[in-house]
Design an enzyme around this catalytic site. Structure first.
Site, mmCIF file in Angstrom:
data_model
loop_
_atom_site.group_PDB
_atom_site.id
_atom_site.type_symbol
_atom_site.label_atom_id
_atom_site.label_comp_id
_atom_site.label_asym_id
_atom_site.label_seq_id
_atom_site.Cartn_x
_atom_site.Cartn_y
_atom_site.Cartn_z
ATOM 1 N N TYR A 285 -0.263 -5.367 -8.288
ATOM 2 C CA TYR A 285 -0.498 -5.223 -7.027
ATOM 3 C C TYR A 285 -1.903 -4.506 -6.843
ATOM 4 O O TYR A 285 -2.516 -4.826 -5.690
ATOM 5 C CB TYR A 285 0.677 -4.562 -6.177
ATOM 6 C CG TYR A 285 1.778 -5.304 -5.747
ATOM 7 C CD1 TYR A 285 1.539 -6.185 -4.888
ATOM 8 C CD2 TYR A 285 2.917 -5.536 -6.502
ATOM 9 C CE1 TYR A 285 2.679 -7.001 -4.550
ATOM 10 C CE2 TYR A 285 3.895 -6.507 -6.406
ATOM 11 C CZ TYR A 285 3.597 -7.222 -5.372
ATOM 12 O OH TYR A 285 4.550 -8.215 -4.975
ATOM 13 N N HIS A 286 -2.042 -3.690 -7.619
ATOM 14 C CA HIS A 286 -3.593 -3.027 -7.600
ATOM 15 C C HIS A 286 -4.707 -4.209 -7.689
ATOM 16 O O HIS A 286 -5.548 -4.103 -6.749
ATOM 17 C CB HIS A 286 -3.744 -2.225 -8.962
ATOM 18 C CG HIS A 286 -5.021 -1.523 -8.880
ATOM 19 N ND1 HIS A 286 -5.339 -0.278 -8.279
ATOM 20 C CD2 HIS A 286 -6.063 -1.774 -9.743
ATOM 21 C CE1 HIS A 286 -6.423 -0.022 -8.707
ATOM 22 N NE2 HIS A 286 -7.015 -0.749 -9.210
#
Ligand code: MG
Length: 664
Positions: free
Chosen positions: A298-299
């Site tokens: 997700y980063h």
């Protein structure tokens, strides 16, 4: 007269009409004073709707000045996989999800509610229409009308069979599939704002690729625009509360506003997207550049979102609507990534992250470098070391996110431990404080259990929950329960003469705090000291999850030696109280959706019957050949748990070394 037509258009909502009839509603949504729409306006006010629609199509086919930065029309390519998705789609076999292959067929008369496995993702992601843009590419490259004709057919079929009706917005976020029935059931999948916004973005590409097809008729254009408007409005009215969904939604609404400035509401869409992204980047990204889901997948996704939005704005002349702090934060996120990558550009599968293919992330650095061409560190990773400059430090702490990297080099033969001990995190985060992955000489020796699958019915949840458990991570539990509190505090991060040390503490359970001290000794091996203190009683367990392959276990000595083929192995020995028992546990890890691999896992159990703290020392000794590894010994010099500091002695083949620290 015009009002009457508009009212009629609304009453006979176009779903009830044949798809190829003109949808006059489109004209009421557009700013007919927009430069270039003069002929459209004239025909419209003369009630010549067919002419107006034809003029509108002519306008779009000749339109210049609006850039779609996500497609380079002079260099369109289609991968083998995309070609397959496009061709399968002609038969209504739709690529929905990597975890469910081969793809399902949705019937000659498409059943958009078909749900062969009760995994939410399978139902949601059908509505992302992942095969549409590949069909567009196939059309663009071959000019074969069959792709365009079929796309138009499926597009209008989808509109007809998935009418938008208002439901309680809360239902969009419900993960329990059994809780919603009736009409709301389909709407919550087909019109979840995340899916709706994904279509907003996808349709920009499809519009670009199919615009000149015969099947893209003036009447279809009016359908397309009305549907597009409905998507933008719906997404804005139902933005997700928070998290990465909201970011995607904001990005795509922004793109919609920039790509279709002819809509009356387009400036509002653009502003809405920019405002949300500006607000969320401050909220979702910590000071050290980490993203608050504590999930490296997700980063990356967030970097993509933030930078794609910026690119779309910049290339269309709106770049100055983003403040410089926004741009600086994106760069910080990229530099954060660099430190939590292994030498093959993979990263730990903490939380819900999945493992990228080795070196596949090089291309991310190449994209990032385009945005920050002066950043020499990004250049280093974008060129795989051919140009640019390495970061100054090997070991790195992102203290707010709680990602700590011990590293002795950047090459394939390096030793790299990445440890996670941060705040609570958001939905994708797992209760795993203190866990780590360890890379040695080209191999990941302690892969995280991963996530395996997302939410769905009871059976799906059961599978997901197994991988989320604290006990399947390299950390400490009480009675094998999940951590009750996940809020690690960093007590120390320091370079000592003979080691780099991290001391982190998590108030894991009511009455039991876990302090973990990790020493990276002589840049070659690790000593992990675990101290569990507090009034709680029960079984305290220290867990370690290895890579798949053969291991030798000596329970008498609390010793484990791997016998992996190749030159990357590990010896692990644990020292604890006299009654400590070494046991084998069930072990699995998953690096891709719905895929898992069995692996050895061990536990060191201690019965804690009083308030007396439980203390362990584990030596983790990476080595090319475990048989030739030294004899490992360790003991506490601090006679009992001391909140202020620690001293231990380790010995390799009898060669003693002291390790310790004092806290201020
Ligand atoms: Mg995990």
């Amino acid at each position: 007269m015009k009002h009457l037509i508009l009212i009629l258009a609304c009453i006979f909502s176009f779903h009830t009409l044949q798809a190829q009839l003109l949808n006059k509603e489109a004209f009421s949504l557009l700013n007919l004073d927009y430069p270039g729409l003069e002929k459209v306006k004239e025909a419209y006010f003369d009630d010549k709707f067919d002419v107006a629609a034809q003029e509108l199509l002519n306008y779009y086919r000749q339109r210049t000045g609006i850039v779609n930065p996500f497609l380079d029309l002079n260099h369109i390519t289609i991968s083998e996989t995309e070609q397959k998705w496009a061709d399968d789609a002609l038969e209504h076999t739709f690529f929905v999800h990597n975890g469910y292959q081969p793809s399902y067929n949705y019937g000659k008369d498409i059943n958009w509610q078909y749900w062969p496995v009760k995994d939410n993702e399978l139902r949601w992601q059908l509505h992302r229409h992942k095969w549409f843009t590949p069909m567009g590419k196939a059309y663009w490259l071959t000019k074969d009308e069959k792709y365009a004709k079929e796309w138009v057919y499926q597009f209008t079929d989808w509109i007809k069979k998935n009418p938008l009706q208002q439901i309680d917005p809360v239902l969009y976020e419900v993960y329990d599939v059994d809780g919603v029935t009736g009409m709301a059931e389909n709407v919550r999948f087909a019109w979840r704002p995340l899916e709706a916004s994904e279509r907003l973005r996808g349709q920009i590409n499809q519009f670009t690729l199919f615009l000149n097809a015969k099947a893209f008729t003036p009447a279809f254009l009016t359908d397309f625009l009305v549907n597009y408007f409905k998507h933008a409005r719906h997404t804005m009215d139902n933005y997700s509360q928070q998290g990465n969904h909201l970011l995607f939604e904001a990005e795509y609404v922004l793109c919609a506003g920039i790509f279709f400035p002819e809509f009356i509401e387009a400036p509002n869409w653009r502003k809405s997207g920019i405002d949300i992204l500006n607000r969320e980047i401050k909220k979702q990204v910590y000071e050290d550049g980490g993203q608050y889901e504590l999930d490296l997948g997700y980063h990356l996704g967030c970097i993509d979102t933030f930078s794609a939005a910026l690119k779309m704005a910049q290339e269309n002349g709106y770049g100055n609507e983003f403040p410089s702090s926004y741009i600086e934060t994106i760069e910080k996120m990229m530099l954060f990534s660099m430190h939590v990558y292994f030498p093959d550009y993979t990263y730990p599968c903490f939380s819900d992250a999945r493992r990228p293919a080795p070196f596949s992330q090089v291309r991310n650095f190449q994209h990032w470098l385009k945005l920050f061409p002066d950043n020499e560190q990004l250049r280093y990773f974008a060129t795989q070391g051919k140009e640019g400059k390495l970061p100054d430090e090997l070991c790195h702490a992102a203290p707010v996110t709680g990602f700590f990297t011990f590293r002795n080099g950047w090459g394939q033969d390096a030793t790299v431990m990445i440890l996670k001990a941060g705040p609570k995190g958001e939905w994708h985060c797992q209760p795993d404080n203190g866990t780590f992955e360890l890379w040695f000489n080209g191999k990941n020796l302690f892969p995280d259990s991963g996530s395996y699958i997302y939410g769905g019915n009871e059976e799906v949840w059961k599978k997901r929950n197994w991988f989320r458990q604290t006990r399947v991570h390299n950390t400490l539990t009480l009675d094998n329960k999940n951590l009750e509190t996940t809020q690690s505090v960093t007590k120390l991060w320091k370079e000592l003469p003979n080691a780099h040390v991290l001391v982190t503490e998590n108030p894991s359970y009511k009455g039991l705090t876990h302090r973990r001290s990790v020493f990276f000794v002589d840049n070659s091996y690790f000593v992990v000291v675990d101290e569990a203190f507090g009034a709680a009683t029960g079984t305290v367990t220290l867990h370690y999850q290895l890579c798949d392959g053969k291991v030798d276990i000596d329970k008498q000595k609390s010793l484990l030696r791997t016998r992996y083929t190749g030159n990357s192995n590990v010896v692990l020995r644990c020292f604890g109280p006299k009654d400590m028992r070494m046991e084998e546990e069930e072990g699995w890890y998953s690096i891709a959706y719905q895929q898992r691999t069995q692996r050895p896992a061990v536990a060191f159990n201690v019965e804690k019957s009083t308030s007396e703290p439980v203390r362990y020392i584990t030596i983790i000794y990476p080595t090319k050949n475990a048989k030739k590894a030294p004899r490992l010994e360790a003991r506490f010099l601090t006679p009992q748990f001391d909140e202020k500091g620690l001293e231990i002695e380790v010995a390799l083949n009898g060669k003693k070394e002291k390790l310790g620290y004092e806290l201020e």
